[in-house]
Write an enzyme that holds these catalytic residues in place. Structure first.
Site, PDB file in Angstrom:
ATOM      1  CG  ASP A   8      -0.325   0.068   2.539  1.00  0.00           C
ATOM      2  OD1 ASP A   8       0.928   0.143   2.607  1.00  0.00           O
ATOM      3  OD2 ASP A   8      -1.048   0.069   3.552  1.00  0.00           O
ATOM      4  CG  HIS A   9      -0.683   4.770   1.526  1.00  0.00           C
ATOM      5  ND1 HIS A   9      -1.752   3.891   1.552  1.00  0.00           N
ATOM      6  CD2 HIS A   9      -0.681   5.401   2.732  1.00  0.00           C
ATOM      7  CE1 HIS A   9      -2.363   3.994   2.723  1.00  0.00           C
ATOM      8  NE2 HIS A   9      -1.734   4.888   3.464  1.00  0.00           N
ATOM      9  CB  CYS A  66       0.561  -2.997   4.675  1.00  0.00           C
ATOM     10  SG  CYS A  66       0.234  -4.296   5.875  1.00  0.00           S
ATOM     11  N   GLY A  67       1.919  -1.268   6.598  1.00  0.00           N
ATOM     12  CA  GLY A  67       2.489  -0.719   7.820  1.00  0.00           C
ATOM     13  C   GLY A  67       2.906  -1.798   8.805  1.00  0.00           C
ATOM     14  CB  THR A  68       1.036  -3.938  10.940  1.00  0.00           C
ATOM     15  OG1 THR A  68      -0.111  -4.220  10.096  1.00  0.00           O
ATOM     16  CG2 THR A  68       0.775  -2.668  11.741  1.00  0.00           C
ATOM     17  N   GLY A  69       2.094  -5.344   8.161  1.00  0.00           N
ATOM     18  CA  GLY A  69       2.099  -6.676   7.532  1.00  0.00           C
ATOM     19  C   GLY A  69       0.815  -7.436   7.800  1.00  0.00           C
ATOM     20  N   GLY A  71      -2.598  -6.518   7.681  1.00  0.00           N
ATOM     21  CA  GLY A  71      -3.681  -6.415   6.692  1.00  0.00           C
ATOM     22  C   GLY A  71      -3.365  -7.222   5.451  1.00  0.00           C
ATOM     23  CG  MET A  72      -0.157  -6.229   2.716  1.00  0.00           C
ATOM     24  SD  MET A  72      -1.079  -6.211   1.156  1.00  0.00           S
ATOM     25  CE  MET A  72      -0.297  -4.799   0.332  1.00  0.00           C
ATOM     26  CG  HIS A  99       8.277 -25.800  11.435  1.00  0.00           C
ATOM     27  ND1 HIS A  99       8.245 -25.792  12.809  1.00  0.00           N
ATOM     28  CD2 HIS A  99       9.412 -26.463  11.089  1.00  0.00           C
ATOM     29  CE1 HIS A  99       9.312 -26.427  13.287  1.00  0.00           C
ATOM     30  NE2 HIS A  99      10.042 -26.832  12.256  1.00  0.00           N
ATOM     31  NE  ARG A 133       7.487 -32.353  14.221  1.00  0.00           N
ATOM     32  CZ  ARG A 133       8.815 -32.211  14.029  1.00  0.00           C
ATOM     33  NH1 ARG A 133       9.460 -33.069  13.252  1.00  0.00           N
ATOM     34  NH2 ARG A 133       9.475 -31.216  14.596  1.00  0.00           N
ATOM     35  CG  HIS A 134       6.825 -29.483  10.004  1.00  0.00           C
ATOM     36  ND1 HIS A 134       6.376 -28.933  11.192  1.00  0.00           N
ATOM     37  CD2 HIS A 134       8.084 -29.926  10.239  1.00  0.00           C
ATOM     38  CE1 HIS A 134       7.336 -29.023  12.091  1.00  0.00           C
ATOM     39  NE2 HIS A 134       8.374 -29.624  11.551  1.00  0.00           N
TER      40      HIS A 134
END
Ligand code: RB5
Length: 147
Positions: A8-9, A66-69, A71-72, A99, A133-134
């Site tokens: 985003d911006h 994005c700002g925090t990651g 929302g994406m 994992h 197992r993963h």
């Protein structure tokens, strides 16, 4: 490797930095926008396009900013076949690949230590899924898509 990029911006300038690192590493970044940092945009519009490029096979991986990651990651995980993880440091990137078989990396430009970016990108691209197992656990996540 073809890697979809979107931001985003807030993440726009950082997207350019990521693209440069990827090119320097010999990969092919594919830019799904946004196009500038001055117009406020909605991250789902751009994250969705890049996540769909992974789902369709056009790109092997995506990196969304994005700002925090956060929302994406929310929008990317709506797309079939996508396993998006928000990562804050090299350890979470490595474990997301080993994992969770993450195919989309979501970065928060306001959160991560920018000095660690190159290491994080390298780990995302070069770390293999552990399987074993993963694989069973990841299969259960993918099975939940049809519910
Ligand atoms: C935009 O202001 C901000 O909400 C966005 O970049 C992101 O952090 C959302 O998760």
């Amino acid at each position: 490797m073809k890697i979809a990029l979107a931001s985003d911006h807030r993440g726009f300038d950082f997207k350019d930095v990521v693209a440069r690192h990827l090119s320097d590493m010999g990969h092919e970044p594919v830019d799904f926008g946004t196009e500038n940092c001055s117009d406020s945009v909605d991250y789902p519009d751009y994250g969705l396009k890049a996540a769909k490029a992974v789902s369709s096979g056009e790109c092997e991986h995506a990196i969304l900013i994005c700002g925090t990651g956060l929302g994406m990651s929310l929008i990317a995980n709506k797309v079939n076949g996508v396993r998006a993880t928000v990562c804050h440091n090299p350890y979470t990137v490595e474990m997301g690949r080993r994992h969770n078989d993450a195919n989309v990396l979501c970065l928060g430009v306001d959160v991560i230590n920018h000095d660690l970016l190159e290491e994080m990108l390298k780990l995302f691209i070069e770390t293999a899924f552990d399987g074993g197992r993963h694989a069973r656990r990841v299969e259960k996540i993918m099975d939940a898509e049809s519910n």
